[in-house]
Design a protein around this motif. Structure first.
Motif, PDB file in Angstrom:
ATOM      1  N   ALA A  58       0.834  -1.206   0.000  1.00 17.89           N
ATOM      2  CA  ALA A  58       0.000   0.000   0.000  1.00 17.89           C
ATOM      3  C   ALA A  58       0.870   1.258   0.000  1.00 17.89           C
ATOM      4  O   ALA A  58       0.592   2.221  -0.726  1.00 17.89           O
ATOM      5  CB  ALA A  58      -0.932  -0.004   1.211  1.00 17.89           C
ATOM      6  N   ALA A  59       1.954   1.253   0.799  1.00 21.81           N
ATOM      7  CA  ALA A  59       2.850   2.414   0.840  1.00 21.81           C
ATOM      8  C   ALA A  59       3.540   2.608  -0.500  1.00 21.81           C
ATOM      9  O   ALA A  59       3.713   3.747  -0.970  1.00 21.81           O
ATOM     10  CB  ALA A  59       3.885   2.234   1.947  1.00 21.81           C
ATOM     11  N   ALA A  60       3.945   1.499  -1.141  1.00 20.30           N
ATOM     12  CA  ALA A  60       4.602   1.600  -2.446  1.00 20.30           C
ATOM     13  C   ALA A  60       3.657   2.193  -3.487  1.00 20.30           C
ATOM     14  O   ALA A  60       4.046   3.079  -4.267  1.00 20.30           O
ATOM     15  CB  ALA A  60       5.081   0.220  -2.889  1.00 20.30           C
ATOM     16  N   TRP A  61       2.404   1.732  -3.492  1.00 23.02           N
ATOM     17  CA  TRP A  61       1.437   2.264  -4.456  1.00 23.02           C
ATOM     18  C   TRP A  61       1.163   3.745  -4.215  1.00 23.02           C
ATOM     19  O   TRP A  61       1.117   4.542  -5.148  1.00 23.02           O
ATOM     20  CB  TRP A  61       0.134   1.477  -4.392  1.00 23.02           C
ATOM     21  N   GLU A  62       1.005   4.126  -2.960  1.00 25.50           N
ATOM     22  CA  GLU A  62       0.754   5.528  -2.652  1.00 25.50           C
ATOM     23  C   GLU A  62       1.928   6.413  -3.045  1.00 25.50           C
ATOM     24  O   GLU A  62       1.740   7.549  -3.513  1.00 25.50           O
ATOM     25  CB  GLU A  62       0.447   5.679  -1.156  1.00 25.50           C
ATOM     26  N   SER A  63       3.156   5.889  -2.865  1.00 25.80           N
ATOM     27  CA  SER A  63       4.336   6.669  -3.256  1.00 25.80           C
ATOM     28  C   SER A  63       4.403   6.841  -4.767  1.00 25.80           C
ATOM     29  O   SER A  63       4.719   7.930  -5.269  1.00 25.80           O
ATOM     30  CB  SER A  63       5.611   5.971  -2.752  1.00 25.80           C
ATOM     31  N   VAL A  64       4.089   5.773  -5.503  1.00 27.51           N
ATOM     32  CA  VAL A  64       4.079   5.869  -6.966  1.00 27.51           C
ATOM     33  C   VAL A  64       3.002   6.839  -7.425  1.00 27.51           C
ATOM     34  O   VAL A  64       3.227   7.683  -8.306  1.00 27.51           O
ATOM     35  CB  VAL A  64       3.859   4.468  -7.592  1.00 27.51           C
ATOM     36  N   HIS A  65       1.830   6.742  -6.805  1.00 28.41           N
ATOM     37  CA  HIS A  65       0.713   7.608  -7.186  1.00 28.41           C
ATOM     38  C   HIS A  65       1.026   9.073  -6.880  1.00 28.41           C
ATOM     39  O   HIS A  65       0.680   9.974  -7.654  1.00 28.41           O
ATOM     40  CB  HIS A  65      -0.550   7.168  -6.443  1.00 28.41           C
ATOM     41  N   ALA A  66       1.695   9.336  -5.735  1.00 28.31           N
ATOM     42  CA  ALA A  66       2.027  10.710  -5.350  1.00 28.31           C
ATOM     43  C   ALA A  66       3.327  11.192  -5.999  1.00 28.31           C
ATOM     44  O   ALA A  66       3.662  12.376  -5.900  1.00 28.31           O
ATOM     45  CB  ALA A  66       2.154  10.811  -3.838  1.00 28.31           C
ATOM     46  N   ARG A  67       4.070  10.261  -6.618  1.00 31.46           N
ATOM     47  CA  ARG A  67       5.352  10.574  -7.260  1.00 31.46           C
ATOM     48  C   ARG A  67       6.366  11.163  -6.280  1.00 31.46           C
ATOM     49  O   ARG A  67       7.080  12.117  -6.578  1.00 31.46           O
ATOM     50  CB  ARG A  67       5.149  11.525  -8.447  1.00 31.46           C
ATOM     51  N   ARG A  68       6.409  10.572  -5.085  1.00 32.58           N
ATOM     52  CA  ARG A  68       7.417  10.978  -4.110  1.00 32.58           C
ATOM     53  C   ARG A  68       7.651   9.822  -3.141  1.00 32.58           C
ATOM     54  O   ARG A  68       6.748   9.014  -2.884  1.00 32.58           O
ATOM     55  CB  ARG A  68       6.983  12.225  -3.347  1.00 32.58           C
ATOM     56  N   LEU A  69       8.871   9.771  -2.590  1.00 38.13           N
ATOM     57  CA  LEU A  69       9.215   8.724  -1.654  1.00 38.13           C
ATOM     58  C   LEU A  69       8.625   9.024  -0.284  1.00 38.13           C
ATOM     59  O   LEU A  69       8.452  10.194   0.081  1.00 38.13           O
ATOM     60  CB  LEU A  69      10.738   8.593  -1.538  1.00 38.13           C
ATOM     61  N   PRO A  70       8.319   7.983   0.502  1.00 38.38           N
ATOM     62  CA  PRO A  70       7.834   8.227   1.865  1.00 38.38           C
ATOM     63  C   PRO A  70       8.902   8.936   2.693  1.00 38.38           C
ATOM     64  O   PRO A  70      10.100   8.751   2.476  1.00 38.38           O
ATOM     65  CB  PRO A  70       7.562   6.814   2.406  1.00 38.38           C
ATOM     66  N   GLY A  71       8.469   9.740   3.666  1.00 31.14           N
ATOM     67  CA  GLY A  71       9.400  10.424   4.547  1.00 31.14           C
ATOM     68  C   GLY A  71      10.035   9.468   5.540  1.00 31.14           C
ATOM     69  O   GLY A  71       9.606   8.320   5.702  1.00 31.14           O
ATOM     70  N   PRO A  72      11.090   9.924   6.245  1.00 36.48           N
ATOM     71  CA  PRO A  72      11.800   9.069   7.204  1.00 36.48           C
ATOM     72  C   PRO A  72      10.897   8.515   8.297  1.00 36.48           C
ATOM     73  O   PRO A  72      11.023   7.354   8.686  1.00 36.48           O
ATOM     74  CB  PRO A  72      12.872  10.005   7.788  1.00 36.48           C
ATOM     75  N   LEU A  73       9.987   9.369   8.822  1.00 35.48           N
ATOM     76  CA  LEU A  73       9.097   8.890   9.886  1.00 35.48           C
ATOM     77  C   LEU A  73       8.176   7.800   9.365  1.00 35.48           C
ATOM     78  O   LEU A  73       7.956   6.785  10.044  1.00 35.48           O
ATOM     79  CB  LEU A  73       8.270  10.042  10.446  1.00 35.48           C
ATOM     80  N   ARG A  74       7.660   7.964   8.148  1.00 35.40           N
ATOM     81  CA  ARG A  74       6.768   6.953   7.558  1.00 35.40           C
ATOM     82  C   ARG A  74       7.512   5.637   7.367  1.00 35.40           C
ATOM     83  O   ARG A  74       7.012   4.564   7.708  1.00 35.40           O
ATOM     84  CB  ARG A  74       6.251   7.477   6.214  1.00 35.40           C
ATOM     85  N   LEU A  75       8.733   5.707   6.850  1.00 36.36           N
ATOM     86  CA  LEU A  75       9.527   4.490   6.641  1.00 36.36           C
ATOM     87  C   LEU A  75       9.887   3.828   7.970  1.00 36.36           C
ATOM     88  O   LEU A  75       9.823   2.606   8.106  1.00 36.36           O
ATOM     89  CB  LEU A  75      10.799   4.822   5.853  1.00 36.36           C
ATOM     90  N   GLY A  76      10.259   4.660   8.967  1.00 37.38           N
ATOM     91  CA  GLY A  76      10.606   4.106  10.275  1.00 37.38           C
ATOM     92  C   GLY A  76       9.415   3.442  10.939  1.00 37.38           C
ATOM     93  O   GLY A  76       9.537   2.370  11.543  1.00 37.38           O
ATOM     94  N   THR A  77       8.254   4.086  10.836  1.00 35.30           N
ATOM     95  CA  THR A  77       7.032   3.520  11.405  1.00 35.30           C
ATOM     96  C   THR A  77       6.684   2.187  10.755  1.00 35.30           C
ATOM     97  O   THR A  77       6.347   1.208  11.430  1.00 35.30           O
ATOM     98  CB  THR A  77       5.866   4.513  11.216  1.00 35.30           C
ATOM     99  N   LEU A  78       6.794   2.148   9.431  1.00 36.09           N
ATOM    100  CA  LEU A  78       6.490   0.930   8.696  1.00 36.09           C
ATOM    101  C   LEU A  78       7.454  -0.190   9.073  1.00 36.09           C
ATOM    102  O   LEU A  78       7.042  -1.338   9.316  1.00 36.09           O
ATOM    103  CB  LEU A  78       6.568   1.211   7.193  1.00 36.09           C
ATOM    104  N   ALA A  79       8.763   0.129   9.151  1.00 40.58           N
ATOM    105  CA  ALA A  79       9.769  -0.879   9.492  1.00 40.58           C
ATOM    106  C   ALA A  79       9.554  -1.416  10.902  1.00 40.58           C
ATOM    107  O   ALA A  79       9.635  -2.633  11.142  1.00 40.58           O
ATOM    108  CB  ALA A  79      11.169  -0.274   9.357  1.00 40.58           C
ATOM    109  N   ALA A  80       9.268  -0.516  11.858  1.00 37.59           N
ATOM    110  CA  ALA A  80       9.045  -0.950  13.237  1.00 37.59           C
ATOM    111  C   ALA A  80       7.810  -1.837  13.348  1.00 37.59           C
ATOM    112  O   ALA A  80       7.813  -2.849  14.059  1.00 37.59           O
ATOM    113  CB  ALA A  80       8.901   0.277  14.148  1.00 37.59           C
TER     114      ALA A  80
END
Length: 311
Positions: free
Chosen positions: A124-146
């Motif tokens: 879902a995060a990958a699709w949203e990033s492609v749709h928005a044409r930008r990479l997720p921010g550090p907090l979003r990536l950290g939250t997802l990884a945790a």
């Protein structure tokens, strides 16, 4: 005056965002009660997981249809106005549950849960990033990884030792299909939820989902003994973990991105592990505690900085 309106609008948006986060968090907790109920039902009735899933959706559909008896024409009109996304939401609801149950049978609970639930927020995060044409921010990536790391620790530590895996490759593929189906269905239902009332969306999706599972459930067997404990468990699954939980989920999706919703619903396995310890007297391994801390940290980060966690 315009500044006041802008401030009021921003405050209203923040309130809506937090309300959506709370609704989806409660959904994850309610879904977490499913595991104990399903385990007790299987021990008492011998029903297959697919049959239990069918009963769960069918009971929810019947209850929702009864509550909406005066609005059936409006619900039918909503379905006619946007049949494809609404039908896809319902079919997806039934199919990703069926694939998850198959993954459990073929590869075990650990593989099924880690792959299906862990894959959904990532996709879902990958699709949203492609749709928005930008990479997720550090907090979003950290939250997802945790959150995913917490899921792995909790699920791996609560797997039954020596659990049979008769078809691990098929189970892995089924789990991946379940995760993909959950992610796609969440993204579709988020779009649908913007212009469809949560109860209407829940009613349509549970009816379609039950019809989707019906053929498989009939093959596996759907007969249940009419006892108070059995009926109570089925009603809990149908009314609380499906009708109420999905209405909250669809309401929360109005203001919450699909990937964030998928992270918050990872509270499901944490709740299931806590209930197993409290009600079934199962041990509490250290990895479950560590995984719980990681998951709760991810949820806390989402609540403390919802705007940054969404980008």
């Amino acid at each position: 005056m315009s500044t006041t309106r802008t401030a009021a609008g921003a405050s209203s948006a923040r309130s809506g965002t937090r309300r959506g986060l709370i609704q989806i968090t409660v959904t994850g907790v309610l879904w977490g009660t499913t595991g104990v109920a399903v385990q007790l039902l299987r021990e008492d009735t011998g029903l297959s997981p697919v049959s239990i899933g069918f009963h769960r959706l069918a009971i929810a559909a019947l209850v929702l249809l009864a509550c909406a008896a005066g609005r059936l024409r409006a619900i039918a009109a909503t379905l006619r106005a946007a049949p494809v996304p609404l039908l896809l939401t319902g079919v997806g609801l039934g199919l990703y549950q069926a694939l998850y149950f198959a993954a459990v049978a073929w590869a075990g609970v650990s593989v099924a849960t880690i792959v299906s639930l862990g894959l959904a927020p990532v996709l879902a995060a990958a699709w949203e990033s492609v749709h928005a044409r930008r990479l997720p921010g550090p907090l979003r990536l950290g939250t997802l990884a945790a959150a995913v790391a917490g899921l792995v620790l909790i699920t791996a530590a609560t797997e039954q030792p020596g659990a049979a895996a008769p078809a691990p490759l098929l189970g892995l593929l089924a789990a991946a299909g379940s995760g993909l189906g959950y992610a796609v269905t969440t993204l579709i239902s988020r779009q649908v939820s913007q212009h469809t009332a949560p109860m209407t969306l829940t009613t349509i999706s549970t009816v379609v989902g039950a019809l989707t599972l019906a053929p498989m459930a009939l093959v596996a067997g759907v007969g249940v003994p009419v006892r108070l404990d059995t009926v109570a468990l089925l009603l809990h699954l149908g009314v609380i973990t499906t009708a109420v939980a999905y209405a909250l989920f669809y309401a929360g999706l109005r203001t919450t991105p699909g990937s964030v919703a998928a992270v918050l619903t990872l509270l499901e396995p944490l709740t299931a592990a806590a209930l197993a310890v409290a009600l079934l007297h199962e041990p509490l391994p250290v990895p479950v505690l560590v995984g719980g801390v990681l998951l709760l940290s991810a949820v806390a980060a989402t609540y403390l900085a919802p705007e940054r966690a969404h980008t």
